[in-house]
Design a protein around this motif. Structure first.
Motif, PDB file in Angstrom:
ATOM      1  N   MET B   1       1.207  30.591  28.924  1.00 18.53           N
ATOM      2  CA  MET B   1       2.402  31.002  29.689  1.00 18.53           C
ATOM      3  C   MET B   1       3.052  29.764  30.311  1.00 18.53           C
ATOM      4  SD  MET B   1       4.133  33.734  30.514  1.00 18.53           S
ATOM      5  CE  MET B   1       2.939  34.986  30.027  1.00 18.53           C
ATOM      6  N   SER B   2       4.340  29.601  30.071  1.00 19.61           N
ATOM      7  CA  SER B   2       5.025  28.440  30.640  1.00 19.61           C
ATOM      8  C   SER B   2       5.232  28.654  32.139  1.00 19.61           C
ATOM      9  CB  SER B   2       6.366  28.230  29.936  1.00 19.61           C
ATOM     10  OG  SER B   2       7.124  29.409  29.968  1.00 19.61           O
ATOM     11  N   PRO B   3       5.159  27.568  32.918  1.00 21.75           N
ATOM     12  CA  PRO B   3       5.326  27.714  34.364  1.00 21.75           C
ATOM     13  C   PRO B   3       6.775  28.028  34.718  1.00 21.75           C
ATOM     14  CG  PRO B   3       5.202  25.396  33.788  1.00 21.75           C
ATOM     15  CD  PRO B   3       4.987  26.168  32.509  1.00 21.75           C
ATOM     16  N   LEU B   4       6.959  28.407  35.969  1.00 21.72           N
ATOM     17  CA  LEU B   4       8.306  28.722  36.442  1.00 21.72           C
ATOM     18  C   LEU B   4       9.154  27.453  36.440  1.00 21.72           C
ATOM     19  CD1 LEU B   4      10.127  30.943  37.642  1.00 21.72           C
ATOM     20  CD2 LEU B   4       9.308  30.257  39.899  1.00 21.72           C
ATOM     21  N   ASP B   5      10.373  27.582  35.952  1.00 23.77           N
ATOM     22  CA  ASP B   5      11.337  26.483  35.971  1.00 23.77           C
ATOM     23  C   ASP B   5      11.385  25.856  37.370  1.00 23.77           C
ATOM     24  OD1 ASP B   5      14.059  25.549  34.358  1.00 23.77           O
ATOM     25  OD2 ASP B   5      14.346  25.612  36.530  1.00 23.77           O
ATOM     26  N   GLN B   6      11.288  24.541  37.409  1.00 26.47           N
ATOM     27  CA  GLN B   6      11.182  23.858  38.700  1.00 26.47           C
ATOM     28  C   GLN B   6      12.427  24.067  39.565  1.00 26.47           C
ATOM     29  OE1 GLN B   6       8.239  22.375  39.591  1.00 26.47           O
ATOM     30  NE2 GLN B   6       9.165  22.406  41.642  1.00 26.47           N
ATOM     31  N   ALA B   7      13.579  24.135  38.928  1.00 24.56           N
ATOM     32  CA  ALA B   7      14.818  24.326  39.692  1.00 24.56           C
ATOM     33  C   ALA B   7      14.828  25.677  40.397  1.00 24.56           C
ATOM     34  CB  ALA B   7      16.031  24.214  38.759  1.00 24.56           C
ATOM     35  N   ILE B   8      14.221  26.668  39.770  1.00 25.58           N
ATOM     36  CA  ILE B   8      14.111  27.983  40.415  1.00 25.58           C
ATOM     37  C   ILE B   8      13.030  27.947  41.486  1.00 25.58           C
ATOM     38  CG2 ILE B   8      13.488  30.398  40.060  1.00 25.58           C
ATOM     39  CD1 ILE B   8      14.743  30.200  37.264  1.00 25.58           C
ATOM     40  N   ALA B   9      11.885  27.367  41.144  1.00 22.42           N
ATOM     41  CA  ALA B   9      10.771  27.298  42.103  1.00 22.42           C
ATOM     42  C   ALA B   9      11.202  26.614  43.397  1.00 22.42           C
ATOM     43  CB  ALA B   9       9.585  26.565  41.476  1.00 22.42           C
ATOM     44  N   ASP B  10      12.044  25.598  43.265  1.00 21.85           N
ATOM     45  CA  ASP B  10      12.496  24.856  44.445  1.00 21.85           C
ATOM     46  C   ASP B  10      13.356  25.706  45.382  1.00 21.85           C
ATOM     47  OD1 ASP B  10      11.194  22.617  43.558  1.00 21.85           O
ATOM     48  OD2 ASP B  10      12.983  21.617  42.785  1.00 21.85           O
ATOM     49  N   ARG B  11      13.979  26.746  44.833  1.00 24.72           N
ATOM     50  CA  ARG B  11      14.879  27.566  45.652  1.00 24.72           C
ATOM     51  C   ARG B  11      14.179  28.750  46.309  1.00 24.72           C
ATOM     52  NH1 ARG B  11      18.232  27.721  40.714  1.00 24.72           N
ATOM     53  NH2 ARG B  11      19.414  29.540  41.353  1.00 24.72           N
ATOM     54  N   LEU B  12      12.969  29.049  45.883  1.00 23.19           N
ATOM     55  CA  LEU B  12      12.277  30.225  46.430  1.00 23.19           C
ATOM     56  C   LEU B  12      11.722  29.955  47.817  1.00 23.19           C
ATOM     57  CD1 LEU B  12      10.143  31.619  43.464  1.00 23.19           C
ATOM     58  CD2 LEU B  12      12.370  32.418  44.274  1.00 23.19           C
ATOM     59  N   LYS B  13      11.922  30.930  48.701  1.00 21.70           N
ATOM     60  CA  LYS B  13      11.259  30.892  50.007  1.00 21.70           C
ATOM     61  C   LYS B  13      10.259  32.034  50.023  1.00 21.70           C
ATOM     62  CE  LYS B  13      15.155  29.070  52.531  1.00 21.70           C
ATOM     63  NZ  LYS B  13      16.280  29.678  53.246  1.00 21.70           N
ATOM     64  N   ARG B  14       9.010  31.675  50.131  1.00 26.23           N
ATOM     65  CA  ARG B  14       7.924  32.639  49.959  1.00 26.23           C
ATOM     66  C   ARG B  14       7.312  33.030  51.303  1.00 26.23           C
ATOM     67  NH1 ARG B  14       8.143  28.334  47.036  1.00 26.23           N
ATOM     68  NH2 ARG B  14       8.291  28.379  44.763  1.00 26.23           N
ATOM     69  N   THR B  15       6.682  34.209  51.321  1.00 28.10           N
ATOM     70  CA  THR B  15       5.890  34.606  52.485  1.00 28.10           C
ATOM     71  C   THR B  15       4.691  33.670  52.578  1.00 28.10           C
ATOM     72  OG1 THR B  15       4.577  36.118  51.154  1.00 28.10           O
ATOM     73  CG2 THR B  15       6.538  37.037  52.206  1.00 28.10           C
ATOM     74  N   LEU B  33      14.752  51.647  42.235  1.00 35.01           N
ATOM     75  CA  LEU B  33      13.567  52.278  41.658  1.00 35.01           C
ATOM     76  C   LEU B  33      12.317  52.058  42.502  1.00 35.01           C
ATOM     77  CD1 LEU B  33      14.266  51.145  37.992  1.00 35.01           C
ATOM     78  CD2 LEU B  33      14.550  53.471  38.889  1.00 35.01           C
ATOM     79  N   MET B  34      12.116  50.828  42.935  1.00 40.01           N
ATOM     80  CA  MET B  34      10.881  50.462  43.637  1.00 40.01           C
ATOM     81  C   MET B  34      11.039  49.054  44.196  1.00 40.01           C
ATOM     82  SD  MET B  34       8.426  49.394  40.423  1.00 40.01           S
ATOM     83  CE  MET B  34       7.606  48.070  41.337  1.00 40.01           C
ATOM     84  N   LEU B  35      10.112  48.670  45.040  1.00 42.33           N
ATOM     85  CA  LEU B  35      10.013  47.281  45.452  1.00 42.33           C
ATOM     86  C   LEU B  35       8.621  46.765  45.102  1.00 42.33           C
ATOM     87  CD1 LEU B  35      11.457  45.415  48.380  1.00 42.33           C
ATOM     88  CD2 LEU B  35       8.986  45.318  48.149  1.00 42.33           C
ATOM     89  N   GLY B  36       8.591  45.631  44.416  1.00 44.08           N
ATOM     90  CA  GLY B  36       7.321  44.992  44.103  1.00 44.08           C
ATOM     91  C   GLY B  36       7.304  43.587  44.666  1.00 44.08           C
ATOM     92  N   TRP B  37       6.233  42.863  44.400  1.00 44.11           N
ATOM     93  CA  TRP B  37       6.113  41.494  44.897  1.00 44.11           C
ATOM     94  C   TRP B  37       5.852  40.546  43.743  1.00 44.11           C
ATOM     95  CZ3 TRP B  37       6.854  40.465  50.077  1.00 44.11           C
ATOM     96  CH2 TRP B  37       6.946  41.589  50.903  1.00 44.11           C
ATOM     97  N   MET B  38       6.486  39.399  43.788  1.00 48.11           N
ATOM     98  CA  MET B  38       6.269  38.393  42.749  1.00 48.11           C
ATOM     99  C   MET B  38       5.878  37.070  43.379  1.00 48.11           C
ATOM    100  SD  MET B  38       9.380  38.976  40.010  1.00 48.11           S
ATOM    101  CE  MET B  38       9.702  40.601  39.302  1.00 48.11           C
ATOM    102  N   ASP B  39       4.896  36.414  42.762  1.00 45.23           N
ATOM    103  CA  ASP B  39       4.691  34.994  43.046  1.00 45.23           C
ATOM    104  C   ASP B  39       5.347  34.212  41.904  1.00 45.23           C
ATOM    105  OD1 ASP B  39       3.005  35.310  40.919  1.00 45.23           O
ATOM    106  OD2 ASP B  39       1.174  34.747  41.987  1.00 45.23           O
ATOM    107  N   ASP B  40       5.203  32.910  41.903  1.00 45.84           N
ATOM    108  CA  ASP B  40       5.876  32.102  40.889  1.00 45.84           C
ATOM    109  C   ASP B  40       5.476  32.525  39.479  1.00 45.84           C
ATOM    110  OD1 ASP B  40       6.528  30.772  43.261  1.00 45.84           O
ATOM    111  OD2 ASP B  40       6.575  28.819  42.273  1.00 45.84           O
ATOM    112  N   GLU B  41       4.204  32.806  39.304  1.00 44.87           N
ATOM    113  CA  GLU B  41       3.708  33.167  37.985  1.00 44.87           C
ATOM    114  C   GLU B  41       4.278  34.511  37.520  1.00 44.87           C
ATOM    115  OE1 GLU B  41       1.839  31.621  35.787  1.00 44.87           O
ATOM    116  OE2 GLU B  41       1.436  33.317  34.448  1.00 44.87           O
ATOM    117  N   ALA B  42       4.327  35.482  38.420  1.00 44.11           N
ATOM    118  CA  ALA B  42       4.883  36.794  38.074  1.00 44.11           C
ATOM    119  C   ALA B  42       6.361  36.668  37.709  1.00 44.11           C
ATOM    120  CB  ALA B  42       4.699  37.772  39.235  1.00 44.11           C
TER     121      ALA B  42
END
Lengths: 116, 116
Positions: B1-15, B33-42
């Protein structure tokens, strides 16, 4: 301010800091406007005043949407999800929902896909 | 599985536990529909596979929606909000979104307001 109804409070599952994410959706168009956070007091205020009220994690204070901008959210419906850990607040949004001036907080940043 | 694009990862503010709430919305009807949770890998899996994939906080594992139920979410669009701390995932939901058998996870529990 009256406290949150105990029957509702008993059903909420909160994060370790006592919060539940609240999705604000425009009641007629279905647009997802923003996501805010509510604790019991913010939810009680939302239900009793008819204006969406959130807890600001960054400022550590309550904010009733539109207090400074005029962009009030009039509450039409409040729903709790099957797990009791997310709120869906259907509102009538005055003006724009986003502090950037966009209609919704999701308008500006498309990561993948196409509009439409 | 390829990692999350760095440009996107840099913009995420995580809990503090590295997660971002992800709102799943039916792309054409606008239903939340629902609310789920994602980390970088998800998020990386969601973007690369075209199927909404979440991190289960209760089971502490990834789940690609529909793996057991067949109720897959085909991803049409992924958006990040203005603060970089919430995702909006527009999907085509196969069958029902909720494990209770309801179409959405918000159908059953109306706290205030009326349907419509």
């Amino acid at each position: 301010m009256s406290p949150l109804d105990q029957a509702i409070a008993d059903r909420l599952k909160r994060t370790p800091d006592g919060l539940v994410p609240a999705i604000a959706q425009q009641h007629d168009t279905g647009e997802v406007l923003m996501l805010g956070w509510m604790d019991d007091e913010a939810l009680a205020r939302t239900l009793s005043t008819g204006r969406a009220t959130y807890w600001s994690r960054s400022r550590q204070e309550y904010w009733s949407k539109g207090d400074t901008s005029g962009h009030v959210q009039h509450v039409r419906e409040v729903r709790l999800d099957c797990d009791g850990d997310t709120l869906l607040v259907k509102v009538d949004q005055v003006g724009v929902a986003c502090h950037t001036g966009e209609r919704t907080c999701f308008d500006a940043d498309l990561l993948q896909g196409t509009d439409g």
